[in-house]
Motif scaffolding. Structure first.
Motif, PDB file in Angstrom:
ATOM      1  N   ARG A  11      44.590   1.838  26.732  1.00 47.99           N
ATOM      2  CA  ARG A  11      43.854   0.592  25.981  1.00 47.99           C
ATOM      3  C   ARG A  11      41.938   0.810  27.317  1.00 47.99           C
ATOM      4  O   ARG A  11      41.634   1.046  27.543  1.00 47.99           O
ATOM      5  CB  ARG A  11      43.681  -1.031  25.893  1.00 47.99           C
ATOM      6  CG  ARG A  11      44.657  -0.806  24.543  1.00 47.99           C
ATOM      7  CD  ARG A  11      44.027  -3.058  24.437  1.00 47.99           C
ATOM      8  NE  ARG A  11      42.965  -3.161  23.379  1.00 47.99           N
ATOM      9  CZ  ARG A  11      42.954  -4.105  23.067  1.00 47.99           C
ATOM     10  NH1 ARG A  11      43.653  -4.973  23.173  1.00 47.99           N
ATOM     11  NH2 ARG A  11      41.733  -3.922  22.250  1.00 47.99           N
ATOM     12  N   SER A  12      43.186   0.956  28.324  1.00 55.24           N
ATOM     13  CA  SER A  12      42.229   0.668  29.667  1.00 55.24           C
ATOM     14  C   SER A  12      41.320   2.844  30.045  1.00 55.24           C
ATOM     15  O   SER A  12      40.822   3.233  30.386  1.00 55.24           O
ATOM     16  CB  SER A  12      43.403   1.199  31.511  1.00 55.24           C
ATOM     17  OG  SER A  12      44.823   2.080  30.646  1.00 55.24           O
ATOM     18  N   SER A  13      42.339   3.297  29.240  1.00 53.48           N
ATOM     19  CA  SER A  13      41.727   4.988  29.200  1.00 53.48           C
ATOM     20  C   SER A  13      40.499   5.210  28.495  1.00 53.48           C
ATOM     21  O   SER A  13      40.189   6.273  28.039  1.00 53.48           O
ATOM     22  CB  SER A  13      42.836   6.028  29.307  1.00 53.48           C
ATOM     23  OG  SER A  13      43.439   6.075  27.302  1.00 53.48           O
ATOM     24  N   VAL A  14      40.309   4.038  27.546  1.00 48.74           N
ATOM     25  CA  VAL A  14      39.447   3.967  26.829  1.00 48.74           C
ATOM     26  C   VAL A  14      37.458   3.858  27.192  1.00 48.74           C
ATOM     27  O   VAL A  14      37.551   2.570  28.234  1.00 48.74           O
ATOM     28  CB  VAL A  14      39.786   3.431  24.956  1.00 48.74           C
ATOM     29  CG1 VAL A  14      38.415   3.004  23.872  1.00 48.74           C
ATOM     30  CG2 VAL A  14      40.382   3.232  24.955  1.00 48.74           C
ATOM     31  N   ASP A  15      36.977   4.668  27.327  1.00 48.68           N
ATOM     32  CA  ASP A  15      34.857   4.548  27.692  1.00 48.68           C
ATOM     33  C   ASP A  15      34.381   2.984  26.560  1.00 48.68           C
ATOM     34  O   ASP A  15      34.584   4.292  25.475  1.00 48.68           O
ATOM     35  CB  ASP A  15      34.278   5.334  27.503  1.00 48.68           C
ATOM     36  CG  ASP A  15      33.582   5.109  28.541  1.00 48.68           C
ATOM     37  OD1 ASP A  15      32.491   3.821  28.528  1.00 48.68           O
ATOM     38  OD2 ASP A  15      32.267   6.243  28.443  1.00 48.68           O
ATOM     39  N   ARG A  16      34.732   2.169  26.570  1.00 46.85           N
ATOM     40  CA  ARG A  16      34.749   0.779  26.049  1.00 46.85           C
ATOM     41  C   ARG A  16      32.937   1.172  26.042  1.00 46.85           C
ATOM     42  O   ARG A  16      32.199   0.805  24.653  1.00 46.85           O
ATOM     43  CB  ARG A  16      34.520  -0.258  26.420  1.00 46.85           C
ATOM     44  CG  ARG A  16      36.221  -0.721  26.392  1.00 46.85           C
ATOM     45  CD  ARG A  16      36.131  -2.931  27.216  1.00 46.85           C
ATOM     46  NE  ARG A  16      37.413  -2.588  25.852  1.00 46.85           N
ATOM     47  CZ  ARG A  16      38.808  -2.772  27.258  1.00 46.85           C
ATOM     48  NH1 ARG A  16      38.130  -1.714  28.608  1.00 46.85           N
ATOM     49  NH2 ARG A  16      40.323  -2.942  27.336  1.00 46.85           N
ATOM     50  N   ALA A  17      32.008   1.273  26.232  1.00 47.68           N
ATOM     51  CA  ALA A  17      30.738   1.729  26.367  1.00 47.68           C
ATOM     52  C   ALA A  17      30.510   2.680  25.043  1.00 47.68           C
ATOM     53  O   ALA A  17      29.892   2.467  24.567  1.00 47.68           O
ATOM     54  CB  ALA A  17      30.021   2.245  27.566  1.00 47.68           C
ATOM     55  N   LEU A  18      31.150   3.796  25.602  1.00 45.79           N
ATOM     56  CA  LEU A  18      30.951   5.053  24.801  1.00 45.79           C
ATOM     57  C   LEU A  18      31.535   4.714  23.224  1.00 45.79           C
ATOM     58  O   LEU A  18      30.597   5.185  22.253  1.00 45.79           O
ATOM     59  CB  LEU A  18      32.164   6.143  24.530  1.00 45.79           C
ATOM     60  CG  LEU A  18      31.786   7.300  24.085  1.00 45.79           C
ATOM     61  CD1 LEU A  18      30.656   8.599  23.315  1.00 45.79           C
ATOM     62  CD2 LEU A  18      33.224   8.567  24.953  1.00 45.79           C
ATOM     63  N   VAL A  19      33.056   4.081  23.229  1.00 43.44           N
ATOM     64  CA  VAL A  19      32.372   3.178  21.466  1.00 43.44           C
ATOM     65  C   VAL A  19      31.937   1.936  21.130  1.00 43.44           C
ATOM     66  O   VAL A  19      30.985   2.409  20.316  1.00 43.44           O
ATOM     67  CB  VAL A  19      33.736   2.351  21.636  1.00 43.44           C
ATOM     68  CG1 VAL A  19      34.998   1.328  20.343  1.00 43.44           C
ATOM     69  CG2 VAL A  19      35.677   3.503  21.889  1.00 43.44           C
ATOM     70  N   ARG A  20      31.173   1.374  22.247  1.00 42.37           N
ATOM     71  CA  ARG A  20      30.422   0.219  21.518  1.00 42.37           C
ATOM     72  C   ARG A  20      28.903   1.410  21.452  1.00 42.37           C
ATOM     73  O   ARG A  20      28.020   1.095  19.899  1.00 42.37           O
ATOM     74  CB  ARG A  20      29.878  -0.193  22.693  1.00 42.37           C
ATOM     75  CG  ARG A  20      30.505  -1.780  22.326  1.00 42.37           C
ATOM     76  CD  ARG A  20      29.866  -2.798  23.983  1.00 42.37           C
ATOM     77  NE  ARG A  20      29.995  -1.680  25.365  1.00 42.37           N
ATOM     78  CZ  ARG A  20      30.318  -2.396  26.258  1.00 42.37           C
ATOM     79  NH1 ARG A  20      31.527  -2.644  25.380  1.00 42.37           N
ATOM     80  NH2 ARG A  20      30.796  -2.189  27.156  1.00 42.37           N
ATOM     81  N   SER A  21      28.157   2.632  21.739  1.00 42.79           N
ATOM     82  CA  SER A  21      27.298   3.223  21.566  1.00 42.79           C
ATOM     83  C   SER A  21      27.955   3.864  19.723  1.00 42.79           C
ATOM     84  O   SER A  21      26.671   4.096  19.438  1.00 42.79           O
ATOM     85  CB  SER A  21      27.059   4.024  22.619  1.00 42.79           C
ATOM     86  OG  SER A  21      28.129   5.351  22.749  1.00 42.79           O
TER      87      SER A  21
END
Length: 170
Positions: A11-21
């Motif tokens: 989970r730490s390798s996922v860019d949460r801002a990109l996922v939200r966008s």
């Protein structure tokens, strides 16, 4: 893990801002596709419940024949989404209007004659396609082909607005 031993998923390798966008527009696309599928597939079901199955079958055949017009113009609308996205990405939003007008003329210029052919040849085409039993569907073909032809005036604009990021507007 056997194929790519060095691959690490966490989970730490996922860019949460990109996922939200990506999730925001994906919700709007899912909602639009769900509404469109509901509209397209439940009309025959509702007609079958309200009247009878044979009437729903006749309407379904008419609907299929009338949709030949828009199916000719639909491929022309496909490139509009990425084109609008590219224009917005370059900051050239002033070019969206002229592109939408040109695409509307092109799509309508192909769809309307196809719908007109469906209207004029509805009865003989139905008799040749599925037999005289479905001749009653000619009225449905005429009404639906006119509606599909009129809908072609908004096809390009909807693709352009969608590609430019205006999903809530649609």
């Amino acid at each position: 893990r056997r194929l790519v031993p060095g691959l690490s998923l966490s989970r730490s390798s996922v860019d949460r801002a990109l996922v939200r966008s990506l999730v925001g527009p994906a919700r709007w696309f899912a909602l639009g596709d769900t509404i469109e599928a509901f509209r397209d597939y439940t009309s025959v079901l509702v007609l079958g419940v309200v009247t009878n199955v044979s009437t729903a079958g006749i309407f379904a055949v008419g609907d299929k024949m009338a949709s030949l017009g828009p199916s000719v113009g639909a491929p022309l609308a496909g490139p509009l989404f990425p084109h609008a996205a590219a224009l917005v990405g370059r900051g050239d939003t002033d070019a969206l209007g002229p592109a939408a007008r040109t695409a509307t003329r092109l799509i309508t210029g192909v769809t309307l004659p196809s719908c007109l052919v469906a209207v004029v040849l509805a009865r003989p085409a139905l008799i040749a396609w599925v037999g005289p039993t479905y001749e009653r569907a000619a009225h449905a073909v005429v009404i639906l082909a006119i509606a599909f032809g009129l809908r072609s005036f908004g096809t390009a604009s909807m693709k352009m607005v969608s590609g430019s990021g205006g999903l809530r507007l649609i």
